[in-house]
Design a protein around this motif. Sequence first.
Motif, PDB file in Angstrom:
ATOM      1  N   SER A   1      29.562  57.805  31.812  1.00 47.05           N
ATOM      2  CA  SER A   1      28.284  57.594  31.142  1.00 47.05           C
ATOM      3  C   SER A   1      27.828  56.136  31.246  1.00 47.05           C
ATOM      4  CB  SER A   1      28.396  58.032  29.677  1.00 47.05           C
ATOM      5  OG  SER A   1      29.600  57.606  29.129  1.00 47.05           O
ATOM      6  N   GLN A   2      28.788  55.200  31.117  1.00 48.90           N
ATOM      7  CA  GLN A   2      28.368  53.798  31.143  1.00 48.90           C
ATOM      8  C   GLN A   2      27.932  53.330  32.525  1.00 48.90           C
ATOM      9  OE1 GLN A   2      31.677  51.764  29.460  1.00 48.90           O
ATOM     10  NE2 GLN A   2      31.381  52.756  27.496  1.00 48.90           N
ATOM     11  N   PHE A   3      28.566  53.851  33.544  1.00 59.14           N
ATOM     12  CA  PHE A   3      28.223  53.457  34.911  1.00 59.14           C
ATOM     13  C   PHE A   3      27.267  54.465  35.519  1.00 59.14           C
ATOM     14  CE2 PHE A   3      32.365  50.976  35.873  1.00 59.14           C
ATOM     15  CZ  PHE A   3      31.900  49.945  35.082  1.00 59.14           C
ATOM     16  N   ASN A   4      26.491  55.083  34.660  1.00 58.49           N
ATOM     17  CA  ASN A   4      25.667  56.194  35.084  1.00 58.49           C
ATOM     18  C   ASN A   4      24.956  55.945  36.399  1.00 58.49           C
ATOM     19  OD1 ASN A   4      24.743  58.663  34.874  1.00 58.49           O
ATOM     20  ND2 ASN A   4      23.510  58.376  33.034  1.00 58.49           N
ATOM     21  N   THR A   5      24.438  54.730  36.579  1.00 58.64           N
ATOM     22  CA  THR A   5      23.689  54.460  37.791  1.00 58.64           C
ATOM     23  C   THR A   5      24.472  53.535  38.725  1.00 58.64           C
ATOM     24  OG1 THR A   5      22.630  52.693  36.585  1.00 58.64           O
ATOM     25  CG2 THR A   5      21.442  54.771  36.742  1.00 58.64           C
ATOM     26  N   ARG A   6      25.701  53.174  38.328  1.00 59.47           N
ATOM     27  CA  ARG A   6      26.445  52.213  39.146  1.00 59.47           C
ATOM     28  C   ARG A   6      27.640  52.899  39.788  1.00 59.47           C
ATOM     29  NH1 ARG A   6      27.063  46.970  35.512  1.00 59.47           N
ATOM     30  NH2 ARG A   6      27.284  46.008  37.554  1.00 59.47           N
ATOM     31  N   PHE A   7      27.327  53.764  40.769  1.00 56.21           N
ATOM     32  CA  PHE A   7      28.385  54.573  41.348  1.00 56.21           C
ATOM     33  C   PHE A   7      29.385  53.753  42.150  1.00 56.21           C
ATOM     34  CE2 PHE A   7      24.996  57.610  40.521  1.00 56.21           C
ATOM     35  CZ  PHE A   7      25.710  58.496  39.738  1.00 56.21           C
ATOM     36  N   ASN A   8      28.940  52.582  42.636  1.00 57.51           N
ATOM     37  CA  ASN A   8      29.908  51.748  43.349  1.00 57.51           C
ATOM     38  C   ASN A   8      31.050  51.349  42.411  1.00 57.51           C
ATOM     39  OD1 ASN A   8      28.019  50.294  41.878  1.00 57.51           O
ATOM     40  ND2 ASN A   8      28.145  48.473  43.169  1.00 57.51           N
ATOM     41  N   LEU A   9      30.692  51.000  41.160  1.00 55.18           N
ATOM     42  CA  LEU A   9      31.739  50.613  40.216  1.00 55.18           C
ATOM     43  C   LEU A   9      32.560  51.822  39.768  1.00 55.18           C
ATOM     44  CD1 LEU A   9      30.118  47.861  37.984  1.00 55.18           C
ATOM     45  CD2 LEU A   9      31.257  47.697  40.194  1.00 55.18           C
ATOM     46  N   LEU A  10      31.893  52.958  39.596  1.00 61.22           N
ATOM     47  CA  LEU A  10      32.629  54.166  39.213  1.00 61.22           C
ATOM     48  C   LEU A  10      33.727  54.466  40.237  1.00 61.22           C
ATOM     49  CD1 LEU A  10      32.822  56.534  37.235  1.00 61.22           C
ATOM     50  CD2 LEU A  10      31.207  57.768  38.658  1.00 61.22           C
ATOM     51  N   PHE A  11      33.373  54.376  41.522  1.00 59.69           N
ATOM     52  CA  PHE A  11      34.376  54.684  42.543  1.00 59.69           C
ATOM     53  C   PHE A  11      35.392  53.552  42.710  1.00 59.69           C
ATOM     54  CE2 PHE A  11      31.364  58.026  43.372  1.00 59.69           C
ATOM     55  CZ  PHE A  11      32.221  59.092  43.598  1.00 59.69           C
ATOM     56  N   ALA A  12      34.965  52.330  42.418  1.00 57.01           N
ATOM     57  CA  ALA A  12      35.950  51.243  42.404  1.00 57.01           C
ATOM     58  C   ALA A  12      36.964  51.499  41.288  1.00 57.01           C
ATOM     59  CB  ALA A  12      35.256  49.897  42.204  1.00 57.01           C
ATOM     60  N   ASN A  13      36.475  52.025  40.182  1.00 58.32           N
ATOM     61  CA  ASN A  13      37.355  52.411  39.081  1.00 58.32           C
ATOM     62  C   ASN A  13      38.330  53.515  39.521  1.00 58.32           C
ATOM     63  OD1 ASN A  13      38.481  53.041  36.629  1.00 58.32           O
ATOM     64  ND2 ASN A  13      36.564  53.145  35.511  1.00 58.32           N
ATOM     65  N   VAL A  14      37.815  54.488  40.249  1.00 56.39           N
ATOM     66  CA  VAL A  14      38.684  55.546  40.781  1.00 56.39           C
ATOM     67  C   VAL A  14      39.810  54.922  41.597  1.00 56.39           C
ATOM     68  CG1 VAL A  14      38.806  57.420  42.472  1.00 56.39           C
ATOM     69  CG2 VAL A  14      36.973  57.400  40.782  1.00 56.39           C
ATOM     70  N   ILE A  15      39.467  53.946  42.435  1.00 60.10           N
ATOM     71  CA  ILE A  15      40.488  53.330  43.280  1.00 60.10           C
ATOM     72  C   ILE A  15      41.514  52.587  42.425  1.00 60.10           C
ATOM     73  CG2 ILE A  15      40.899  51.549  45.023  1.00 60.10           C
ATOM     74  CD1 ILE A  15      38.405  52.432  46.401  1.00 60.10           C
ATOM     75  N   VAL A  16      41.025  51.831  41.449  1.00 60.76           N
ATOM     76  CA  VAL A  16      41.959  51.066  40.608  1.00 60.76           C
ATOM     77  C   VAL A  16      42.988  51.980  39.964  1.00 60.76           C
ATOM     78  CG1 VAL A  16      42.157  49.704  38.498  1.00 60.76           C
ATOM     79  CG2 VAL A  16      40.368  49.170  40.138  1.00 60.76           C
ATOM     80  N   ILE A  17      42.532  53.089  39.371  1.00 59.42           N
ATOM     81  CA  ILE A  17      43.502  53.925  38.661  1.00 59.42           C
ATOM     82  C   ILE A  17      44.307  54.815  39.606  1.00 59.42           C
ATOM     83  CG2 ILE A  17      42.073  53.946  36.577  1.00 59.42           C
ATOM     84  CD1 ILE A  17      41.761  56.994  37.221  1.00 59.42           C
ATOM     85  N   THR A  18      43.936  54.880  40.881  1.00 62.71           N
ATOM     86  CA  THR A  18      44.715  55.685  41.822  1.00 62.71           C
ATOM     87  C   THR A  18      45.834  54.868  42.458  1.00 62.71           C
ATOM     88  OG1 THR A  18      42.726  56.970  42.245  1.00 62.71           O
ATOM     89  CG2 THR A  18      44.507  57.278  43.783  1.00 62.71           C
ATOM     90  N   ILE A  19      45.768  53.546  42.288  1.00 63.99           N
ATOM     91  CA  ILE A  19      46.781  52.707  42.924  1.00 63.99           C
ATOM     92  C   ILE A  19      48.215  53.012  42.425  1.00 63.99           C
ATOM     93  CG2 ILE A  19      47.596  50.313  43.156  1.00 63.99           C
ATOM     94  CD1 ILE A  19      44.633  49.534  43.439  1.00 63.99           C
ATOM     95  N   PRO A  20      48.450  53.129  41.109  1.00 62.95           N
ATOM     96  CA  PRO A  20      49.832  53.420  40.686  1.00 62.95           C
ATOM     97  C   PRO A  20      50.431  54.694  41.291  1.00 62.95           C
ATOM     98  CG  PRO A  20      48.542  52.676  38.822  1.00 62.95           C
ATOM     99  CD  PRO A  20      47.584  52.858  39.945  1.00 62.95           C
ATOM    100  N   PRO A  21      49.714  55.866  41.229  1.00 62.24           N
ATOM    101  CA  PRO A  21      50.321  57.029  41.881  1.00 62.24           C
ATOM    102  C   PRO A  21      50.462  56.857  43.389  1.00 62.24           C
ATOM    103  CG  PRO A  21      48.225  57.625  40.840  1.00 62.24           C
ATOM    104  CD  PRO A  21      48.520  56.231  40.449  1.00 62.24           C
ATOM    105  N   LEU A  22      49.548  56.096  43.998  1.00 61.44           N
ATOM    106  CA  LEU A  22      49.654  55.880  45.446  1.00 61.44           C
ATOM    107  C   LEU A  22      50.942  55.131  45.785  1.00 61.44           C
ATOM    108  CD1 LEU A  22      48.294  56.117  48.231  1.00 61.44           C
ATOM    109  CD2 LEU A  22      47.252  53.903  47.810  1.00 61.44           C
ATOM    110  N   ILE A  23      51.255  54.123  44.976  1.00 64.35           N
ATOM    111  CA  ILE A  23      52.488  53.372  45.211  1.00 64.35           C
ATOM    112  C   ILE A  23      53.703  54.281  45.034  1.00 64.35           C
ATOM    113  CG2 ILE A  23      53.935  51.499  44.324  1.00 64.35           C
ATOM    114  CD1 ILE A  23      51.309  50.044  43.620  1.00 64.35           C
TER     115      ILE A  23
END
Lengths: 292, 278
Positions: free
Chosen positions: B236-258
Motif C-alpha cells: 500500500s505504501q509503495f503503491n506507485t513505486r514499484f521499483n522500490l516494491l521489487f527492490a524490497n522483494v530482492i532484499v527479503i529474498t537474499i537470506p533464503p537465496l544464501i
Amino acid sequence: MSNPKRPLAVLRSYPNWFYLPAGLVFAVFFVVPTVLAFYFSLTRWTLFNATFIGMENYRNFLGEPMLAAGLRNTIIYAVMTSGLKVIIALPLATLLTSRIRLTGFFRAIIFFPVLVSTVAVGITFSALMQPSVGLINTALGTLGLPTPDWLGNPRLALYSVALVDVWKGVGIAMVIFIAGILSIPTDYFEAARLEGGAWVKFRHVIIPLARNATFTVILLSFIGGLRTFDLIWTMTKGGPGFASDVLTSVIYKYYQAGFYGLSTAGNVVLFILVTIIVFPLMRYFNRLELEL
Amino acid sequence: MSFWKFIKRIWLDVVALVVIGIVFVVPFIFIVLTAGKTQKEASTFAFSMPANFLLWQNMREVMAFGNNRMWLALWNSMLLTVGSVTLLVFLAALVAYVMQRRGDRMAAFVSAVMLAGLIIPPAVVPTIFLLQEIGLYKTLIGLILIEVALQLSFATLIFRTFMASIPKEIDEAAIIDGASPTQLFFRVILPLLRPAMITVIVVSAVAVYNDFVGPLYFLPGAENVTAQLTLYSFISQFNTRFNLLFANVIVITIPPLIMFMFFQRQIVAGMTTGAIKG
C-alpha cells in the motif's frame, strides 16, 4: 518394533520426561487452541466474553453464499493444485533423471521458488498478470492468443492464483518424484529399454513404480491447498467480490471485522474438511503403497 | 548416429528445457529489472532494460525507508528465526530420540499426535485468545513458541528417521560407561544427529523466515514488523513505486537465496524425507 523385553536399565536411559518440553509447547500452543475452537465456534465472541448461540455460526457458514463459495473454492483449489503438480512434476522428474545435460541447473531453478516467500511470488505474478501491460498478456497478444484479465475476471481469478501456486510448489513435487524414480531398481529400466523406448519406461515403469511418490505429492499438496492463504491474500484478497475467497481468507476477513465466533467456526469447518478428506485418503494410499 | 537422428532424439528435451527456462527464470529477471528502474519506468510493468540500472540505489532507499524500518524488520525476523529454530532442534530431537529408542505404545501415540500436527490447520482466533490470557500476545516469545509448535511434527519425523540409523550399541556402550540419560543424549546422541540437524535447521529456518500468517495474526504492531510483513505493508505504501516494491522483494529474498546456495542438498533431502510417513 525392537526387542520387546528390553532390560529396565536400558529403558530407564530413555526417560519419558524427554517428551515433556516439546509436549508442553505443543499442547499449549497447538492442542489447546484447537480444542477451544470447537467451543468458541458455538458462540458470539468478543474475546472478552462469549455468548453461547449453538449452531448459528455454522448455519451462517453454510447458508451465506459468500461462505459457501469459500468452501467450494477451497476444494477446487486443493484438487486443482495437487492434480496439476502431479501432472507437471512427474514428466519433469522423468526428464531430469534422464541423461540430458544441465539437469542439476534445471532442478535448481525449478526448486528455487519453493524457498521464495509466497508474498513475494504473489506480488511478482500480480504484475506479470496485469491485463493490459503485464508480460504474460503482452506475450500472448504478440502470439495472437486471447489476453484474459487473469485476476480481474471473477470466473478466472481463483484458477489464476492456483496456477501461480503450482509454479511455486512444483519444485517440491519434482524433488519427491526424482527421489521416487531413483529408488526404482535399474533392472526395470533395463527391461523397459529392451521392450521399447521412453514411453514404455514412463508408462509401465515410472508411473506404477513411483506411485509412493505420487501419493506423497498428492497428500502434501492437498493439505497445502486446503490451508492456502498467503497467495490468495496477496494476489486477489479473495476478490473480485468473493470470487476467489477460500476458507482461510474468509477466516481472516471475519477476524478483521471482529466476528471472532464466526471466524473460528470457519476454522472448525476447515478442520473437519481436512480430517474427512486427508485421513481417509492417507489410509487408502497406505494400503496401495509399494515395497520395492 | 546421423545428424537428423540426433535432432529427432533430442528435440523434445530441448523444447522442454527452453520452456522451463522461460517459465522459471523470466519472473526472476523481471524482478531484478523492475527493481533496477526509476519509478516512472517501473510503473509500466514492461519487461525491458532500465535506462540506468539503479538496483543498488533502490535497495538502499528501501533499507532507509521509514526510519530504517527494513533493518528493524530483518532484525526481528532474525531473532524470530534463530529463536524458533534453536528451540525446535532441541525439543524435536528429544522427542524423536525417546520415541525411536523406546518404540513402545507411548511412542506410537506420540507418533500419531505428530502426524495429526502435520495435517491439522491451526485455529487462529483461539490461539490469539490464549496468547492474551498468558500475556504473550504481540510478543516475539509468543510467536516463537507457536512456530515451534507448528514445526515440531516435521522436525521430529526427520530426526526419527535419522535416529533409526544410529546403532543402539552406541547407547549401550555409553550406559555401561555410566552415562546418565541426559549425558547420553547431549554428549553422545546429539552430536551424532548432526546431519539431520542441519536439514532441520535449514528447512525450518526458511519456513519460519518466510512465514506470513504467523506474524500477521500473532505479532501485529509497527515495532514488531518482520521481513514478510514489510512487503505486505509496502504494497500500500509503495503503491506507485514499484521499483522500490521489487527492490524490497530482492532484499527479503537474499537470506533464503544464501541458504539455498550453501545447503541445496540438505534442503532437498529434508523436504523429501519430511514427506509424510506414518
